[in-house]
Design a protein around this motif. Structure first.
Motif, PDB file in Angstrom:
ATOM      1  N   UNK A 324      11.138 -12.193  52.884  1.00  0.00           N
ATOM      2  CA  UNK A 324      10.964 -11.598  51.560  1.00  0.00           C
ATOM      3  C   UNK A 324      10.143 -10.320  51.695  1.00  0.00           C
ATOM      4  N   UNK A 325      10.709  -9.188  51.295  1.00  0.00           N
ATOM      5  CA  UNK A 325       9.934  -7.946  51.386  1.00  0.00           C
ATOM      6  C   UNK A 325      10.488  -6.895  50.422  1.00  0.00           C
ATOM      7  N   UNK A 359       9.458 -16.570  45.495  1.00  0.00           N
ATOM      8  CA  UNK A 359      10.793 -16.951  45.971  1.00  0.00           C
ATOM      9  C   UNK A 359      10.697 -17.808  47.229  1.00  0.00           C
ATOM     10  N   UNK A 360      11.849 -18.336  47.627  1.00  0.00           N
ATOM     11  CA  UNK A 360      11.936 -19.148  48.833  1.00  0.00           C
ATOM     12  C   UNK A 360      12.130 -18.234  50.036  1.00  0.00           C
ATOM     13  N   UNK A 361      11.271 -18.374  51.028  1.00  0.00           N
ATOM     14  CA  UNK A 361      11.328 -17.517  52.200  1.00  0.00           C
ATOM     15  C   UNK A 361       9.914 -17.179  52.647  1.00  0.00           C
ATOM     16  N   UNK A 362       9.798 -16.384  53.690  1.00  0.00           N
ATOM     17  CA  UNK A 362       8.492 -15.978  54.220  1.00  0.00           C
ATOM     18  C   UNK A 362       8.176 -14.576  53.720  1.00  0.00           C
ATOM     19  N   UNK A 363       7.095 -14.402  52.936  1.00  0.00           N
ATOM     20  CA  UNK A 363       6.775 -13.076  52.403  1.00  0.00           C
ATOM     21  C   UNK A 363       6.109 -12.178  53.454  1.00  0.00           C
ATOM     22  N   UNK A 477       6.615 -23.704  45.998  1.00  0.00           N
ATOM     23  CA  UNK A 477       6.778 -22.253  46.194  1.00  0.00           C
ATOM     24  C   UNK A 477       7.449 -21.976  47.541  1.00  0.00           C
ATOM     25  N   UNK A 478       7.140 -22.784  48.541  1.00  0.00           N
ATOM     26  CA  UNK A 478       7.726 -22.587  49.867  1.00  0.00           C
ATOM     27  C   UNK A 478       9.115 -23.217  49.944  1.00  0.00           C
ATOM     28  N   UNK A 479       9.241 -24.467  49.501  1.00  0.00           N
ATOM     29  CA  UNK A 479      10.448 -25.245  49.797  1.00  0.00           C
ATOM     30  C   UNK A 479      11.347 -25.555  48.589  1.00  0.00           C
ATOM     31  N   UNK A 480      10.918 -25.204  47.385  1.00  0.00           N
ATOM     32  CA  UNK A 480      11.705 -25.562  46.200  1.00  0.00           C
ATOM     33  C   UNK A 480      13.043 -24.858  46.121  1.00  0.00           C
ATOM     34  N   UNK A 493      13.498 -10.320  34.902  1.00  0.00           N
ATOM     35  CA  UNK A 493      13.900 -11.070  36.104  1.00  0.00           C
ATOM     36  C   UNK A 493      13.165 -12.404  36.016  1.00  0.00           C
ATOM     37  N   UNK A 494      13.913 -13.467  35.697  1.00  0.00           N
ATOM     38  CA  UNK A 494      13.305 -14.795  35.578  1.00  0.00           C
ATOM     39  C   UNK A 494      14.110 -15.789  36.405  1.00  0.00           C
ATOM     40  N   UNK A 495      13.401 -16.732  37.000  1.00  0.00           N
ATOM     41  CA  UNK A 495      14.086 -17.763  37.776  1.00  0.00           C
ATOM     42  C   UNK A 495      13.257 -19.032  37.766  1.00  0.00           C
TER      43      UNK A 495
END
Length: 558
Positions: A324-325, A359-363, A477-480, A493-495
């Motif tokens: 994530x970047x 989001x899901x991923x590594x920031x 936050x990590x795995x959802x 932008x909503x999720x």
């Protein structure tokens, strides 16, 4: 999906030339980085990604390496680097190094030998071809402008360079090249590093036959990317690299992969395939490009960004992993690009951080992002240092574009936007150096600097600290799982994220307007907690009028 440390980490990228200068020569260095590790630790960083510090003539700011196992004099010594690694580990953080093996410098010993004669044992370490009809072997352009082939008079052949002519491409079809690279990687891993960020790693497999690219009207050179991006043997090479080197260590790997698709990224990052942990993709970085590419400016249309990031979230939901970047050393500052760096700089910087870090991923955080550093507008082209920027200016000038129009593109997209020195405090040169900085400091350092940010509890810096801490406290936050809300809304932008009985709702306003957010789902929950927001707010989640660039995230328990 397995739980691993690199999925739960937050990474901070250091561009060493611009981070901190310890000796007054105007260039950031390893001792400078060591002096600021406490700052990164206080931010909550888990992993530092160090851009190249290897020996280099610096044609492309260290991405042209002349010796993989020595440190560039400007940055210090190997002893300084070893001290840095020791101190990073002492602070409870990890260090990943840049791996640049698509190409070397033309001053690397391999290339010096390769040029000597066609029968030299190192000739086949690089990609040499005879000309065709009195011209280059193909019509490909270099990613830095001009032809991707450089003529060598002595041997009457051309060598391939997808970037600068001082960055000849390695020939990965030669098993000896691969063997030497794996030995070098092992050497660094044995020193104790924690992984690699791999520069344009999906370019390493070149085609069996070199063919011309499709020429656009009025252009001298064409893109050859369809022949070398994600080339014929790329998976074979990465699996061999993994088996020979990476699998023997508990490390993190991220591959920079221009032109990668979600389908390919699944292959690259599927844990069962033993290639890489994650990739950097660039699709969202091209959404504000016009039809003529990066320098052809157009405003971002928010539904495009939502659609794109959602596509990647869903594609790598159960197989593979996202990075994530919004920022790095090759991209302009995100608050200037996707936010509002004037009256809403602080609010929009926090909003952009929220949408990404939830989001899901590594920031990945790029130096200065956590204090809201902005793009630069130098008065003179002479103040720019980036080779790509200088090349495009001359190229577009020759095509007849007026100076003012070209400069507007450079102000928006030049890589020097992200490379101005880190703004530490309000002293001269932002506390970066006591000398003359290699690249001018952004004059707004008097207002925007780390010292000021740390002092104010409501700053962008402390907002990032809180986001990082929330990731450590909440598995969701990590795995959802991820689901986009309000798909077509032009401003919001909503999720939502879900894990077990928990739901996370993230709401971000990408505009200076005040749109109404209405929760489209009939969610039932017995408790609601506001995790983070960039304005004072209440727990009302059903219908709310958002303030300009407002961001908030709620945790619902059912």
């Amino acid at each position: 999906m397995s739980k691993t440390w690199w999925k739960e980490s937050v990474v901070y990228q250091i561009y060493p030339r611009s981070f901190m200068d310890s000796n007054g020569d105007g260039i950031g260095d390893l001792q400078g980085i060591i002096s600021k590790l406490h700052y990164l630790k206080s931010l909550g960083i888990d992993v530092i990604w160090l851009s190249p510090v290897y020996k280099s003539p610096n044609d492309d700011n260290g991405y042209d390496i002349s010796d993989y196992q020595q440190i560039m004099d400007e940055f210090g010594t190997m002893a300084d680097w070893e001290k840095l690694l020791e101190e990073v580990h002492n602070h409870g953080m990890k260090l990943i190094m840049d791996l640049v093996v698509n190409h070397t410098s033309d001053e690397h010993q391999w290339f010096i030998e390769s040029k000597k004669a066609k029968d030299n044992q190192y000739r086949d370490y690089y990609i040499w071809r005879p000309g065709k009809n009195g011209k280059e072997p193909t019509n490909w352009y270099s990613n830095f402008g001009g032809s991707a082939w450089q003529y060598d008079e002595a041997s009457d052949e051309y060598y391939l360079h997808l970037f600068s002519k001082k960055q000849p491409d390695l020939n990965w079809q030669n098993p000896q090249v691969r063997s030497d690279i794996y030995k070098m990687m092992t050497w660094w891993l044995e020193k104790g590093i924690d992984g690699f960020r791999m520069d344009v790693i999906n370019f390493i497999s070149k085609p069996e036959i070199f063919e011309d690219g499709e020429l656009k009207q009025g252009k001298q050179y064409a893109s050859g990317s369809k022949y070398y991006r994600n080339g014929p043997h790329i998976h074979e090479y990465l699996q061999e690299m993994n088996k020979t080197v990476l699998t023997k260590y508990d490390v993190m790997t991220v591959g920079e992969m221009p032109g990668v698709t979600p389908e390919l990224a699944r292959l690259y990052t599927d844990e069962a395939r033993n290639e890489l942990n994650m990739v950097f993709q660039f699709e969202h970085m091209g959404l504000d490009n016009g039809p003529n590419g990066k320098w052809d400016l157009k405003p971002l249309y928010l539904p495009d960004l939502k659609e794109n990031l959602t596509k990647w979230q869903q594609a790598l939901d159960t197989t593979g992993w996202n990075s994530l970047y919004f920022n790095n050393h090759d991209q302009p500052r995100s608050v200037s690009r996707f936010g509002n760096d004037k009256e809403y700089r602080e609010k929009s910087a926090k909003m952009l951080a929220t949408v990404l870090h939830m989001m899901k991923g590594t920031p990945f955080i790029y130096q200065g992002e956590e204090i809201g550093m902005t793009n630069i507008q130098f008065d003179s082209l002479d103040d720019y240092r980036d080779i790509e920027t200088l090349n495009i200016y001359h190229e577009l000038s020759e095509e007849g574009l007026p100076h003012e129009e070209i400069m507007e593109s450079i102000y928006a997209k030049s890589r020097d936007n992200s490379r101005t020195p880190m703004q530490w405090d309000s002293s001269e040169n932002a506390g970066f150096t006591t000398g003359t900085p290699w690249l001018k400091v952004n004059p707004n350092y008097l207002e925007i600097n780390a010292e000021t940010e740390i002092k104010h509890s409501d700053s962008i810096f402390h907002y990032y600290r809180k986001l990082i801490q929330l990731r450590k406290n909440h598995d969701i936050i990590v795995y959802g799982d991820y689901e986009l809300l309000l798909r077509d809304h032009p401003e919001i932008f909503a999720y939502k994220r879900t894990l077990n009985n928990d739901t996370l709702i993230v709401i971000c306003n990408f505009s200076n307007q005040e749109p109404i957010f209405e929760l489209p789902l009939d969610l039932t929950f017995h408790s609601i907690e506001l995790l983070i927001s960039n304005y004072p707010t209440d727990n009302n989640i059903q219908t709310t009028q958002l303030k300009p660039y407002e961001a908030k995230a709620f945790l619902l328990k059912s």
